[in-house]
Write a protein that holds these residues in place. Structure first.
Motif, mmCIF file in Angstrom:
data_model
loop_
_atom_site.group_PDB
_atom_site.id
_atom_site.type_symbol
_atom_site.label_atom_id
_atom_site.label_comp_id
_atom_site.label_asym_id
_atom_site.label_seq_id
_atom_site.Cartn_x
_atom_site.Cartn_y
_atom_site.Cartn_z
ATOM 1 N N PRO A 97 -21.621 -44.827 -63.600
ATOM 2 C CA PRO A 97 -21.725 -43.783 -62.852
ATOM 3 C C PRO A 97 -20.204 -43.178 -62.824
ATOM 4 O O PRO A 97 -19.208 -43.955 -63.206
ATOM 5 N N SER A 98 -20.082 -42.216 -62.019
ATOM 6 C CA SER A 98 -18.762 -41.488 -61.910
ATOM 7 C C SER A 98 -17.961 -42.215 -60.853
ATOM 8 O O SER A 98 -18.522 -43.033 -59.902
ATOM 9 N N PRO A 99 -16.521 -42.181 -60.980
ATOM 10 C CA PRO A 99 -15.819 -42.829 -59.945
ATOM 11 C C PRO A 99 -16.100 -42.554 -58.251
ATOM 12 O O PRO A 99 -16.116 -43.284 -57.571
ATOM 13 N N ALA A 104 -18.445 -44.455 -53.467
ATOM 14 C CA ALA A 104 -19.417 -44.402 -52.555
ATOM 15 C C ALA A 104 -20.086 -45.744 -52.178
ATOM 16 O O ALA A 104 -20.512 -46.186 -51.045
ATOM 17 N N SER A 105 -20.538 -46.210 -53.628
ATOM 18 C CA SER A 105 -21.133 -47.664 -53.414
ATOM 19 C C SER A 105 -20.284 -48.465 -52.805
ATOM 20 O O SER A 105 -20.772 -49.743 -52.022
ATOM 21 N N TYR A 106 -19.094 -48.808 -53.254
ATOM 22 C CA TYR A 106 -18.273 -49.625 -52.510
ATOM 23 C C TYR A 106 -18.233 -49.565 -50.974
ATOM 24 O O TYR A 106 -18.050 -50.615 -50.334
ATOM 25 N N LYS A 107 -18.244 -48.272 -50.541
ATOM 26 C CA LYS A 107 -17.969 -48.216 -49.441
ATOM 27 C C LYS A 107 -19.513 -48.688 -48.358
ATOM 28 O O LYS A 107 -19.450 -49.262 -47.377
ATOM 29 N N GLU A 108 -20.595 -48.379 -49.062
ATOM 30 C CA GLU A 108 -21.731 -49.027 -48.600
ATOM 31 C C GLU A 108 -21.755 -50.659 -48.582
ATOM 32 O O GLU A 108 -22.689 -51.103 -47.613
ATOM 33 N N ARG A 109 -21.196 -51.101 -49.368
ATOM 34 C CA ARG A 109 -21.012 -52.754 -49.632
ATOM 35 C C ARG A 109 -20.043 -53.179 -48.457
ATOM 36 O O ARG A 109 -20.014 -54.565 -48.496
ATOM 37 N N LEU A 199 -13.451 -43.706 -41.554
ATOM 38 C CA LEU A 199 -14.082 -42.784 -42.662
ATOM 39 C C LEU A 199 -15.321 -42.117 -42.303
ATOM 40 O O LEU A 199 -15.568 -41.020 -42.650
ATOM 41 N N ASP A 200 -16.189 -42.945 -41.281
ATOM 42 C CA ASP A 200 -17.399 -42.256 -40.830
ATOM 43 C C ASP A 200 -17.209 -41.098 -39.919
ATOM 44 O O ASP A 200 -17.823 -40.110 -39.928
ATOM 45 N N LEU A 201 -16.089 -41.337 -39.174
ATOM 46 C CA LEU A 201 -15.751 -40.174 -38.230
ATOM 47 C C LEU A 201 -14.940 -39.031 -38.881
ATOM 48 O O LEU A 201 -14.808 -38.000 -38.150
ATOM 49 N N GLY A 202 -14.469 -39.119 -40.008
ATOM 50 C CA GLY A 202 -13.567 -38.160 -40.587
ATOM 51 C C GLY A 202 -12.151 -38.077 -39.843
ATOM 52 O O GLY A 202 -11.734 -36.869 -39.975
ATOM 53 N N ILE A 203 -11.622 -38.960 -39.330
ATOM 54 C CA ILE A 203 -10.295 -38.993 -38.526
ATOM 55 C C ILE A 203 -9.371 -39.620 -39.539
ATOM 56 O O ILE A 203 -9.398 -40.100 -40.462
ATOM 57 N N SER A 204 -8.078 -39.263 -39.312
ATOM 58 C CA SER A 204 -6.866 -39.686 -39.723
ATOM 59 C C SER A 204 -7.073 -41.233 -40.160
ATOM 60 O O SER A 204 -7.329 -41.897 -39.300
ATOM 61 N N PRO A 205 -6.720 -41.643 -41.348
ATOM 62 C CA PRO A 205 -6.470 -40.852 -42.429
ATOM 63 C C PRO A 205 -7.335 -40.309 -43.525
ATOM 64 O O PRO A 205 -7.009 -39.968 -44.829
ATOM 65 N N TYR A 206 -8.641 -40.236 -42.855
ATOM 66 C CA TYR A 206 -9.696 -39.580 -43.855
ATOM 67 C C TYR A 206 -10.091 -38.388 -43.409
ATOM 68 O O TYR A 206 -11.421 -38.285 -42.918
ATOM 69 N N ALA A 212 -11.536 -37.263 -52.104
ATOM 70 C CA ALA A 212 -10.386 -37.878 -51.657
ATOM 71 C C ALA A 212 -10.424 -38.985 -50.596
ATOM 72 O O ALA A 212 -9.682 -40.173 -50.860
ATOM 73 N N ASN A 213 -11.316 -38.809 -49.636
ATOM 74 C CA ASN A 213 -11.450 -39.932 -48.533
ATOM 75 C C ASN A 213 -11.986 -41.059 -49.019
ATOM 76 O O ASN A 213 -11.482 -42.122 -48.581
ATOM 77 N N LEU A 214 -13.087 -41.078 -50.001
ATOM 78 C CA LEU A 214 -13.373 -42.336 -50.792
ATOM 79 C C LEU A 214 -12.288 -43.094 -51.675
ATOM 80 O O LEU A 214 -12.464 -44.216 -51.657
ATOM 81 N N GLU A 215 -11.549 -42.311 -52.484
ATOM 82 C CA GLU A 215 -10.715 -42.877 -53.369
ATOM 83 C C GLU A 215 -9.642 -43.792 -52.312
ATOM 84 O O GLU A 215 -9.071 -44.904 -52.595
ATOM 85 N N LEU A 216 -9.118 -42.875 -51.328
ATOM 86 C CA LEU A 216 -8.140 -43.771 -50.330
ATOM 87 C C LEU A 216 -8.774 -44.819 -49.503
ATOM 88 O O LEU A 216 -8.013 -45.730 -49.369
ATOM 89 N N PHE A 217 -10.099 -44.913 -49.108
ATOM 90 C CA PHE A 217 -10.811 -45.890 -48.544
ATOM 91 C C PHE A 217 -10.734 -47.179 -49.565
ATOM 92 O O PHE A 217 -10.274 -48.345 -49.168
ATOM 93 N N ALA A 218 -11.224 -46.797 -50.754
ATOM 94 C CA ALA A 218 -11.413 -48.078 -51.625
ATOM 95 C C ALA A 218 -9.909 -48.585 -52.097
ATOM 96 O O ALA A 218 -9.992 -50.018 -52.195
#
Length: 246
Positions: A97-99, A104-109, A199-206, A212-218
């Motif tokens: 799959p795409s990055p 997104a899959s990484y975030k779910e795990r 990340l779920d709430l969309g607050i800083s730093p996401y 961009a948020n998923l990349e920063l989170f991972a």
């Protein structure tokens, strides 16, 4: 377990028989051996012998081991395994799959990883508490027995055992460091959970776009896990080695 039972059960059977003979020639040399002792040795030896015969029958009976590829050579099996591995790699490349999807899959795990860290933290915390309580009880028992027996000859054996237990617990606590491991695991789990909530709430730093948020989170979670592994390695090293690493 199967191999261990296959080799150890006959050895134990022989050991029981030799112990039976040794007990008769040492303890009951000049008198008859009690029937209860004969019965106990015989029952144990018979059980071990029956278990050994059953295991050997299963091991060397062709009807029990009905392998589909029993006539295939090891070289052929190894070649088929290598070909299957190559096909798996090619299929994985085609379906990669795409990055953004992988992130997104990484975030779910991540919640599963957080739960694993918390579970390990609770385990080390319980180990530390049991060690501390055992150390408290043994230390108090040493003082009580020393004060109760004067001279301490009747309680000498208990004092030796308690002193040995205190030494072992103190050494194990200093070597394995369960309290520090529990603290590090709990701290890592709390930090990862904090980033998941942000990340779920969309607050800083996401507060950027989803990709961009998923990349920063991972990236952030992987850095936190790397720091956790470094702390674990520092705990596994001697004190001098820890200073050099730091």
């Amino acid at each position: 377990m199967q191999v261990l039972g296959l080799y150890c059960t006959p050895a134990l059977c022989v050991f029981v028989i030799l112990s039976w003979i040794a007990a008769k020639n040492t303890i009951w040399l000049n008198r008859d051996m009690p029937d209860s002792a004969h019965g106990a040795f015989f029952a144990i030896a018979a059980a071990l012998a029956g278990s050994s015969a059953f295991q050997f029958a299963l091991e060397f009976t062709s009807e029990f081991w009905d392998w589909e590829d029993e006539r295939t050579s090891v070289a052929q099996l190894q070649l088929e395994l290598e070909l299957s591995e190559e096909r798996r790699i090619l299929e994985a490349r085609r379906l990669t799959p795409s990055p953004v999807e992988r992130q997104a899959s990484y975030k779910e795990r991540t919640p599963v990883e957080v739960e694993r860290l918390r579970k390990e933290s609770r385990h080390y915390r319980r180990v530390h508490l049991w060690m501390q309580w055992l150390l408290f009880v043994c230390s108090a028992s040493v003082t009580a027995i020393t004060a109760w027996y004067d001279p301490p000859q009747p309680g000498k054996g208990a004092l030796i055992f308690l002193g040995f237990t205190i030494t072992v617990i103190t050494a194990a606590t200093g070597y394995f460091k369960p309290r520090e491991r529990a603290f590090n695991l709990q701290q890592t789990a709390d930090s990862i959970e904090q980033h998941v909530t942000a990340l779920d709430l969309g607050i800083s730093p996401y507060a950027q776009t989803d990709s961009a948020n998923l990349e920063l989170f991972a990236t952030t979670v992987e850095n936190i896990r790397i720091e956790q592994r470094k702390r674990e390695q520092q705990l596994d090293q001697p004190h001098q080695g820890q200073q050099e690493v730091v």
